[in-house]
Design an enzyme around this catalytic site. Sequence first.
Site, short mmCIF file in Angstrom:
data_model
loop_
_atom_site.label_atom_id
_atom_site.label_comp_id
_atom_site.label_asym_id
_atom_site.label_seq_id
_atom_site.Cartn_x
_atom_site.Cartn_y
_atom_site.Cartn_z
N LYS A 11 -8.01 0.77 3.85
CA LYS A 11 -7.47 1.18 2.55
C LYS A 11 -8.55 1.92 1.76
O LYS A 11 -9.74 1.57 1.84
CB LYS A 11 -6.99 -0.06 1.78
CG LYS A 11 -6.22 0.24 0.50
CD LYS A 11 -5.66 -1.04 -0.14
CE LYS A 11 -4.95 -0.76 -1.45
NZ LYS A 11 -4.39 -1.99 -2.06
N SER B 2 0.28 -1.81 -3.62
CA SER B 2 -0.47 -0.57 -3.60
C SER B 2 -0.98 -0.20 -2.21
O SER B 2 -1.45 0.93 -2.03
CB SER B 2 -1.65 -0.66 -4.56
OG SER B 2 -2.58 -1.64 -4.13
N SER C 137 -0.19 -6.62 -3.43
CA SER C 137 -0.37 -5.28 -2.85
C SER C 137 -0.48 -5.23 -1.33
O SER C 137 -0.46 -4.13 -0.76
CB SER C 137 -1.61 -4.61 -3.46
OG SER C 137 -1.31 -4.12 -4.74
#
Lengths: 474, 107
Positions: free
Chosen positions: A60, A135, A159
């Site tokens: 990420k 996210s 997330s």
Amino acid sequence: MSHAGALARVEAALASATRVEAQLHAFLSLDPAGARRRAAELDAQSGPRGALHGLPFAVKANLCWSGVETNAGSALLAGYRAPYTATAVQRALDAGAVALGVTNMDEFGFGSSGENSAFGPAHNPWDLARTPGGSSSGAAAAVASGSVAFALGSDTGGSVRQPAALCGVSGFKPSYGRVSRYGLIAFASSLDCVGVLAPDVERVASVLGAISGADERDSTCLAEPPSAAPAPRSLQGVRIGAPREHFGAGVDPRVAACVRAALSELERLGAQVIEIDLPHTHAAIATYYVVASAEASSNLARYDGVRYGRRERGEGSLQSMITATRSSGFGAEARRRIALGSYVLSSGYYEAWYVQALKVRRLIARDFERAFERVDVIAGPTSPSLAFALGERSADPLAMYAGDALTTPASLAGLPALSTPCGLVRDGSSDLPVGLQWIGPHGADELVLALGAAWQRASAHHLARPALAQEVLR
Amino acid sequence: MDSPTPSASGAPDAAAVERALRLARLAATPLEGQRFAPEFERVLASFSELARIDVRGVEPLATPSARGDVLRDDLLRPSLEREQVLANAPQPVDGFFGVPKTVGGES
């Protein structure tokens, strides 16, 4: 799992990622040359192999990876190359995994749809017009499309779990402190957890085993030894608490029905499902957004255009430069949350808002403690809705926040929580995945993973893949 | 100095929103125009249920961390090289972070 060579796996993963990238926008960058070089090194090695040997994975964009652009989905950090590597990433690499690239995300983790990425949203592999969640948007899309064997994400209020649910993969947020936050770009320090997304829980567990454990660079990191692969266990006699509040108002009835059906399957496998109450669930969103925004406003004060990131000159003075840099560098949602955090922390409002929220946070944690006197684990929907259309909620922050109603409670209490696929629901012309969330007592990460794995050994929901996916990993 | 009226709930007024933006070193962009303040007020107003929850005798929970304060020995350790640190700086000057001049006139 086959024992194909690392290079063969990486080539297949790169081919898949490249093939679907134009549709998914899961990646902000790919590093084919670095991945091939590392895979070739692994293939040339003799001797013992790491637990993640040759597995292609994705990072990420808020996890530092030395020399690679780590922009956290923010225009303010465009071009920022991390000078060091996050502990979780380094441990995955040390265990033999091969990093393929950096995944798309909502700016600094502020979002539940991926639409707050400064670089354009990722798309859901099950229906390209819909959000993959957020996210950790790109992470979930990359795993669901079969491009990577696992992805490292971060979970502050859901997330990892919510995108895992919306994309039909398994996603785990460990107990707070189980995985080092060193090198994770801070959003809300008392909530941030590094998490794992993978096609199944067994893979999640093996990755957690590699990345968890003490780290002197994170003082909140627990000193316990890394979690080993959880021993297989049966669901027989396991007491599963089903919180009434997690099936009530605001939850799509189709999602609730799908999760209820999964709980019935668990009962047939020997588990005992017990209705429980988590009475402060209704206050979780308000509590979370006050606490997380307060911490974000403090953490993001560092983006002042001096040490890293972009700079806008403003009218020439230092203060003007800082304000101009932050106002143009942060996206709308980031600005809203930073302002909200500054407000609730400011003189005159601190007690009424921030301290009040911290007290309600304690009540939410107590709800769980009381529930765990009666049950071993809690289960319900991960997300109150199916994957929604891109654009559907982007103009309404409150509609977006409402999607975090069922994931934020475990975050506030610091508990381990896992999302596993539990079925598909037809919506329009698409079949869309539903996620079942398992929440355990603090520190019971292995129990949660063992139960999730037991469920996947006895069911096939986690094997459903979008048509877009190519089976490159088996 | 601003002297805000403490409020346990309800929407903040426009001056309070303005103050929060100033504290955060933010300015509402022209693109957002007049939308920022009303939306901010709407979001905060939706959280007002917090004030109605009975928290008498409840201690704040600032962190779920199972560890208390953790201190390490105060020892000098290897760190990043100066060049590495400055590599991401928007305006390095002679091995330092450059900023607009704050005293002595224009830089």
